[in-house]
Design a protein around this motif. Structure first.
Motif, mmCIF file in Angstrom:
data_model
loop_
_atom_site.group_PDB
_atom_site.id
_atom_site.type_symbol
_atom_site.label_atom_id
_atom_site.label_comp_id
_atom_site.label_asym_id
_atom_site.label_seq_id
_atom_site.Cartn_x
_atom_site.Cartn_y
_atom_site.Cartn_z
ATOM 1 N N MET A 50 -2.844 -12.587 -18.179
ATOM 2 C CA MET A 50 -2.153 -11.727 -17.227
ATOM 3 C C MET A 50 -1.155 -10.851 -17.968
ATOM 4 N N ALA A 51 -1.167 -9.561 -17.661
ATOM 5 C CA ALA A 51 -0.325 -8.625 -18.383
ATOM 6 C C ALA A 51 1.144 -8.858 -18.080
ATOM 7 N N THR A 52 1.994 -8.748 -19.114
ATOM 8 C CA THR A 52 3.435 -8.858 -18.919
ATOM 9 C C THR A 52 4.012 -7.484 -18.646
ATOM 10 N N SER A 53 5.285 -7.469 -18.238
ATOM 11 C CA SER A 53 5.925 -6.194 -17.912
ATOM 12 C C SER A 53 6.011 -5.288 -19.133
ATOM 13 N N GLU A 54 6.017 -5.881 -20.360
ATOM 14 C CA GLU A 54 6.119 -5.079 -21.567
ATOM 15 C C GLU A 54 4.806 -4.407 -21.931
ATOM 16 N N GLU A 55 3.710 -4.846 -21.329
ATOM 17 C CA GLU A 55 2.412 -4.301 -21.720
ATOM 18 C C GLU A 55 1.595 -3.895 -20.502
ATOM 19 N N GLN A 56 2.237 -3.181 -19.583
ATOM 20 C CA GLN A 56 1.527 -2.734 -18.395
ATOM 21 C C GLN A 56 0.548 -1.621 -18.746
ATOM 22 N N PRO A 57 -0.622 -1.627 -18.133
ATOM 23 C CA PRO A 57 -1.588 -0.550 -18.367
ATOM 24 C C PRO A 57 -1.203 0.697 -17.586
ATOM 25 N N LYS A 58 -1.897 1.777 -17.893
ATOM 26 C CA LYS A 58 -1.753 2.988 -17.094
ATOM 27 C C LYS A 58 -2.817 2.940 -15.997
ATOM 28 N N ILE A 59 -2.359 3.045 -14.757
ATOM 29 C CA ILE A 59 -3.266 2.944 -13.610
ATOM 30 C C ILE A 59 -3.250 4.258 -12.840
ATOM 31 N N LYS A 60 -4.437 4.725 -12.514
ATOM 32 C CA LYS A 60 -4.547 5.941 -11.710
ATOM 33 C C LYS A 60 -5.464 5.674 -10.528
ATOM 34 N N LEU A 61 -4.984 5.985 -9.327
ATOM 35 C CA LEU A 61 -5.776 5.821 -8.111
ATOM 36 C C LEU A 61 -6.246 7.190 -7.646
ATOM 37 N N TYR A 62 -7.561 7.301 -7.476
ATOM 38 C CA TYR A 62 -8.158 8.514 -6.940
ATOM 39 C C TYR A 62 -8.294 8.304 -5.433
ATOM 40 N N TRP A 63 -7.357 8.882 -4.718
ATOM 41 C CA TRP A 63 -7.168 8.602 -3.288
ATOM 42 C C TRP A 63 -7.816 9.685 -2.443
ATOM 43 N N LEU A 64 -8.727 9.271 -1.554
ATOM 44 C CA LEU A 64 -9.384 10.184 -0.619
ATOM 45 C C LEU A 64 -8.783 9.989 0.755
ATOM 46 N N GLU A 65 -8.462 11.099 1.421
ATOM 47 C CA GLU A 65 -7.874 10.960 2.753
ATOM 48 C C GLU A 65 -8.841 10.264 3.710
ATOM 49 N N LYS A 66 -8.258 9.568 4.681
ATOM 50 C CA LYS A 66 -9.022 8.871 5.718
ATOM 51 C C LYS A 66 -10.055 7.918 5.105
ATOM 52 N N SER A 67 -9.631 7.167 4.119
ATOM 53 C CA SER A 67 -10.557 6.251 3.452
ATOM 54 C C SER A 67 -9.864 4.941 3.107
ATOM 55 N N ARG A 68 -10.678 4.009 2.638
ATOM 56 C CA ARG A 68 -10.153 2.695 2.266
ATOM 57 C C ARG A 68 -9.304 2.731 0.996
ATOM 58 N N ALA A 69 -9.182 3.899 0.403
ATOM 59 C CA ALA A 69 -8.255 4.031 -0.723
ATOM 60 C C ALA A 69 -6.828 3.703 -0.298
ATOM 61 N N GLN A 70 -6.550 3.836 1.006
ATOM 62 C CA GLN A 70 -5.216 3.487 1.497
ATOM 63 C C GLN A 70 -4.927 2.007 1.272
ATOM 64 N N ASN A 71 -5.954 1.165 1.378
ATOM 65 C CA ASN A 71 -5.779 -0.261 1.089
ATOM 66 C C ASN A 71 -5.300 -0.476 -0.343
ATOM 67 N N ILE A 72 -5.916 0.224 -1.276
ATOM 68 C CA ILE A 72 -5.584 0.045 -2.690
ATOM 69 C C ILE A 72 -4.183 0.577 -2.979
ATOM 70 N N LEU A 73 -3.820 1.660 -2.330
ATOM 71 C CA LEU A 73 -2.461 2.178 -2.492
ATOM 72 C C LEU A 73 -1.438 1.150 -2.024
ATOM 73 N N TRP A 74 -1.677 0.537 -0.873
ATOM 74 C CA TRP A 74 -0.783 -0.510 -0.385
ATOM 75 C C TRP A 74 -0.745 -1.673 -1.366
ATOM 76 N N LEU A 75 -1.899 -2.074 -1.881
ATOM 77 C CA LEU A 75 -1.946 -3.188 -2.831
ATOM 78 C C LEU A 75 -1.118 -2.886 -4.073
ATOM 79 N N LEU A 76 -1.235 -1.681 -4.598
ATOM 80 C CA LEU A 76 -0.445 -1.312 -5.777
ATOM 81 C C LEU A 76 1.051 -1.399 -5.483
#
Length: 264
Positions: A1-27
């Motif tokens: 499990m990644a520690t705070s010192e070694e966080q990855p770069k995460i990018k969410l490709y978010w589409l309106e009116k889609s389940r991408a909203q779930n992933i945004l909430w999770l992040l």
């Protein structure tokens, strides 16, 4: 499990009116730094630009660039993304329940009830719930203003038959099932007393359909809210959650005209 010192770069490709909203909430719940790129629908469909990110051209899609690497890992499919993020970054959160009972580590049957529920709902969301809801929304559009008025009586008749024979019985079964699951979860959420990423994964579909269930058929008594009180209280709880509101606010900060809930 990644520690705070070694966080990855995460990018969410978010589409309106889609389940991408779930992933945004999770992040948001995982308290991870991330970048957002937003896309608008074109004639209800995802724009072709998303195919440059993933061959299917759908959303949600995320890229995860590990520390020290320049090559991102591209992840698609809501359940897979949810499980990947929860397993890597959910250790200090409630997003993933404890897997093993004490002293039962690695044994068949040694899993906790909460973890088994969590695993199940990661698959249930996309395998059972969302196909039914999407079918209802799409077939329901045959009765809507998008259909020319002179053929709408015919398409409405077809839609009503499909709702009566297929969709409405399925909806009643699904809502009854979820009501029972909430009755036996020993808490306010499907896996217990704490919000997990399984609840987050279910949220988009349930919040979107909340006010439409009543239109799916002729219900007994005063309607579905009377028949399934725990289920509808659960949806209200998800929609009122601070993390959900925060995720909606993130989008509205970018462009208040972007849609959150799916509509036909």
């Amino acid at each position: 499990m990644a520690t705070s010192e070694e966080q990855p770069k995460i990018k969410l490709y978010w589409l309106e009116k889609s389940r991408a909203q779930n992933i945004l909430w999770l992040l948001e719940e995982l308290k991870l730094p991330y970048e957002l790129e937003v896309f608008r629908r074109v004639n209800m469909l995802a724009p072709p630009e998303l195919q440059k990110i993933h061959p299917l051209g759908k959303s949600p899609v995320i890229s995860v660039t590990p520390p020290g690497s320049a090559e991102p890992i591209v992840l698609a499919e809501s359940g897979f993304i949810t499980q990947y993020l929860s397993e890597h970054f959910g250790g200090n959160t409630t997003m993933m329940p404890k897997r093993w009972k004490d002293g039962q580590e690695g044994k068949i049957g040694g899993e906790t009830e909460q973890w088994l529920r969590w695993q199940y709902y990661l698959h249930y969301a996309e395998g059972s719930l969302m196909p039914m809801l999407l079918m209802a929304m799409i077939i329901g559009s045959l009765k809507g203003p998008g259909i020319p008025f002179f053929i709408r009586p015919i398409t409405s008749m077809v839609a009503n038959q499909l709702f009566s024979r297929i969709i409405f019985p399925n909806v009643k079964t699904q809502l009854s099932f979820l009501e029972r699951q909430l009755e036996t979860s020993e808490g306010n959420y499907l896996c217990g007393p704490e919000l997990t990423s399984a609840d987050v994964l279910l949220s988009f579909g349930l919040i979107t359909a909340k006010d439409k269930f009543e239109t799916f058929g002729t219900w007994e008594g005063s309607g579905p809210k009377e028949l399934f009180p725990k289920f509808f209280a659960y949806i209200d709880r998800l929609e009122a959650h601070a993390g959900y509101k925060r995720s909606v606010g993130k989008i509205k900060e970018i462009d208040s005209s972007l849609g959150i809930r799916f509509s036909t």
